[in-house]
Each structure stands twice: as structure tokens, then as C-alpha cells.
Design a protein around this motif. Structure first.
Motif, PDB file in Angstrom:
ATOM      1  N   ALA A  98       0.842  -1.202   0.000  1.00  0.00           N
ATOM      2  CA  ALA A  98       0.000   0.000   0.000  1.00  0.00           C
ATOM      3  C   ALA A  98       0.874   1.248   0.000  1.00  0.00           C
ATOM      4  N   ALA A  99       0.725   2.058  -1.030  1.00  0.00           N
ATOM      5  CA  ALA A  99       1.500   3.296  -1.132  1.00  0.00           C
ATOM      6  C   ALA A  99       0.840   4.214  -2.152  1.00  0.00           C
ATOM      7  N   GLU A 100       1.153   5.488  -2.023  1.00  0.00           N
ATOM      8  CA  GLU A 100       0.658   6.470  -2.973  1.00  0.00           C
ATOM      9  C   GLU A 100       1.850   7.186  -3.585  1.00  0.00           C
ATOM     10  N   GLY A 101       1.713   7.559  -4.844  1.00  0.00           N
ATOM     11  CA  GLY A 101       2.783   8.284  -5.503  1.00  0.00           C
ATOM     12  C   GLY A 101       2.264   9.099  -6.660  1.00  0.00           C
ATOM     13  N   ARG A 102       3.153   9.880  -7.227  1.00  0.00           N
ATOM     14  CA  ARG A 102       2.797  10.774  -8.329  1.00  0.00           C
ATOM     15  C   ARG A 102       3.117  10.121  -9.666  1.00  0.00           C
ATOM     16  N   VAL A 103       2.209  10.299 -10.603  1.00  0.00           N
ATOM     17  CA  VAL A 103       2.445   9.826 -11.972  1.00  0.00           C
ATOM     18  C   VAL A 103       3.120  10.973 -12.703  1.00  0.00           C
ATOM     19  N   VAL A 104       4.399  10.788 -13.034  1.00  0.00           N
ATOM     20  CA  VAL A 104       5.169  11.873 -13.634  1.00  0.00           C
ATOM     21  C   VAL A 104       5.255  11.762 -15.151  1.00  0.00           C
ATOM     22  N   LYS A 105       4.862  10.608 -15.700  1.00  0.00           N
ATOM     23  CA  LYS A 105       4.841  10.399 -17.152  1.00  0.00           C
ATOM     24  C   LYS A 105       3.593   9.613 -17.509  1.00  0.00           C
ATOM     25  N   GLY A 106       3.014   9.927 -18.663  1.00  0.00           N
ATOM     26  CA  GLY A 106       1.908   9.134 -19.174  1.00  0.00           C
ATOM     27  C   GLY A 106       0.612   9.229 -18.405  1.00  0.00           C
ATOM     28  N   PHE A 107       0.338  10.377 -17.835  1.00  0.00           N
ATOM     29  CA  PHE A 107      -0.863  10.532 -17.006  1.00  0.00           C
ATOM     30  C   PHE A 107      -2.022  11.187 -17.737  1.00  0.00           C
ATOM     31  N   LYS A 108      -1.797  11.643 -18.961  1.00  0.00           N
ATOM     32  CA  LYS A 108      -2.874  12.320 -19.693  1.00  0.00           C
ATOM     33  C   LYS A 108      -4.059  11.379 -19.874  1.00  0.00           C
ATOM     34  N   GLY A 109      -5.242  11.903 -19.592  1.00  0.00           N
ATOM     35  CA  GLY A 109      -6.456  11.115 -19.721  1.00  0.00           C
ATOM     36  C   GLY A 109      -6.817  10.321 -18.477  1.00  0.00           C
ATOM     37  N   PHE A 110      -5.963  10.339 -17.461  1.00  0.00           N
ATOM     38  CA  PHE A 110      -6.284   9.652 -16.202  1.00  0.00           C
ATOM     39  C   PHE A 110      -7.211  10.546 -15.383  1.00  0.00           C
ATOM     40  N   ASP A 111      -8.275   9.975 -14.879  1.00  0.00           N
ATOM     41  CA  ASP A 111      -9.218  10.697 -14.033  1.00  0.00           C
ATOM     42  C   ASP A 111      -9.350   9.987 -12.698  1.00  0.00           C
ATOM     43  N   VAL A 112      -9.724  10.738 -11.677  1.00  0.00           N
ATOM     44  CA  VAL A 112      -9.911  10.162 -10.345  1.00  0.00           C
ATOM     45  C   VAL A 112     -10.869   8.978 -10.438  1.00  0.00           C
ATOM     46  N   GLY A 113     -10.462   7.879  -9.836  1.00  0.00           N
ATOM     47  CA  GLY A 113     -11.268   6.662  -9.828  1.00  0.00           C
ATOM     48  C   GLY A 113     -10.884   5.665 -10.908  1.00  0.00           C
ATOM     49  N   ASP A 114     -10.113   6.101 -11.901  1.00  0.00           N
ATOM     50  CA  ASP A 114      -9.677   5.177 -12.960  1.00  0.00           C
ATOM     51  C   ASP A 114      -8.764   4.094 -12.389  1.00  0.00           C
ATOM     52  N   HIS A 115      -8.948   2.884 -12.880  1.00  0.00           N
ATOM     53  CA  HIS A 115      -8.013   1.798 -12.576  1.00  0.00           C
ATOM     54  C   HIS A 115      -6.983   1.795 -13.685  1.00  0.00           C
ATOM     55  N   VAL A 116      -5.714   1.872 -13.290  1.00  0.00           N
ATOM     56  CA  VAL A 116      -4.633   2.024 -14.270  1.00  0.00           C
ATOM     57  C   VAL A 116      -3.492   1.060 -13.950  1.00  0.00           C
ATOM     58  N   ILE A 117      -2.613   0.898 -14.931  1.00  0.00           N
ATOM     59  CA  ILE A 117      -1.379   0.150 -14.761  1.00  0.00           C
ATOM     60  C   ILE A 117      -0.250   1.176 -14.762  1.00  0.00           C
ATOM     61  N   VAL A 118       0.658   1.074 -13.784  1.00  0.00           N
ATOM     62  CA  VAL A 118       1.770   2.013 -13.681  1.00  0.00           C
ATOM     63  C   VAL A 118       3.079   1.266 -13.469  1.00  0.00           C
TER      64      VAL A 118
END
Length: 138
Positions: A98-118
Motif C-alpha cells: 500500500a502506497a501512494e505516488g505521483r504519476v510523472v509520465k503518461g498521465f494524460k487522460g487519467f481521471d480520479v477513480g480510474d483503474h490504471v497500470i503504472v
């Protein structure tokens, strides 16, 4: 029991507990309160400031601990959920660990609640930074 002083174990709670106990003791024995309204306002402000300071330190410790825990996982891929998206940045939370971090690349189009791969790009334990690159929505 009115004369006994007890407190919680958290050091940042001892002072507010003492103030509360002094007020209760005065009320129970029918004497005037030990503080004026102005003094109570000042004490409340001081207690709030101290609690805010303690919260900042706790948050920094959690962030640094997460960065330390993830340090050996740089380059790995994680399922995440977008927890924040604004002009200041896009943030994701991963579950394992469990951790939180900033998406510094490839974040365009991401919205709160989206499930993403990072992908985990880097960590900075001293500053408590965890940086990810967005790969895609999951």
C-alpha cells in the motif's frame, strides 16, 4: 478520582487532556474554571497548531516509509487507482504494498477513480517521493 491525573499514551494528547481535566475538576467541585475565555482560545489554538505539526510529521514518515519499502521494486509494474488529478499532478495508490505516488509520465487522460497500470520509476526516501509512469488504463 477528581484529584487523580490520568492521560492517554500519546504525548501530543497530554496537554489537551490536562486542560480538560482541570476544567472538569473545577466544574465537579463547583469552583470557577482555571482559564479565562481568552486563555482557552489561545490554548485551543496552540493545541490545534501542535496537532497539525504532528500530523505533518506523521504524513512525512508514512511517505518516506513507503518510498523505502518500494525502493527495491523500481522498474516493476503495479495495478493502481487514480486518487487525484489536477494541475498540480496526478496521483495513484497501489495496494500491494500500500502506497501512494505521483504519476510523472503518461498521465494524460487519467481521471480520479480510474483503474490504471503504472511502472515504478523512482523513489526518494528522504523526501518521501514515489514516482510512477502511467502505462494504460486497466
Amino acid at each position: 478520582a477528581v484529584n487523580d491525573y490520568t492521560h492517554s499514551t500519546a504525548p501530543n494528547r497530554r496537554f489537551p487532556d490536562l486542560i480538560t481535566q482541570r476544567l472538569l475538576k473545577a466544574a465537579l467541585v463547583g469552583t470557577p474554571g482555571p482559564y479565562s475565555s481568552d486563555e482557552l482560545n489561545d490554548l485551543a489554538g496552540h493545541c490545534t497548531d501542535q496537532e497539525d505539526n504532528a500530523s505533518k510529521v506523521e504524513r512525512q514518515v508514512r511517505k518516506s516509509a513507503a518510498a523505502l519499502l518500494l525502493e527495491s521494486h523500481v522498474g516493476e509494474r503495479f495495478d493502481a487507482i487514480v486518487t487525484g488529478a489536477s494541475a498540480k499532478g496526478t496521483w495513484v495508490r497501489i495496494d500491494h504494498p500500500a502506497a501512494e505516488g505521483r504519476v510523472v509520465k503518461g498521465f494524460k487522460g487519467f481521471d480520479v477513480g480510474d483503474h490504471v497500470i503504472v511502472d515504478l520509476l523512482s523513489t526518494d526516501v528522504e523526501r518521501g517521493f514515489v514516482d510512477f509512469a502511467g502505462v494504460r488504463r486497466s
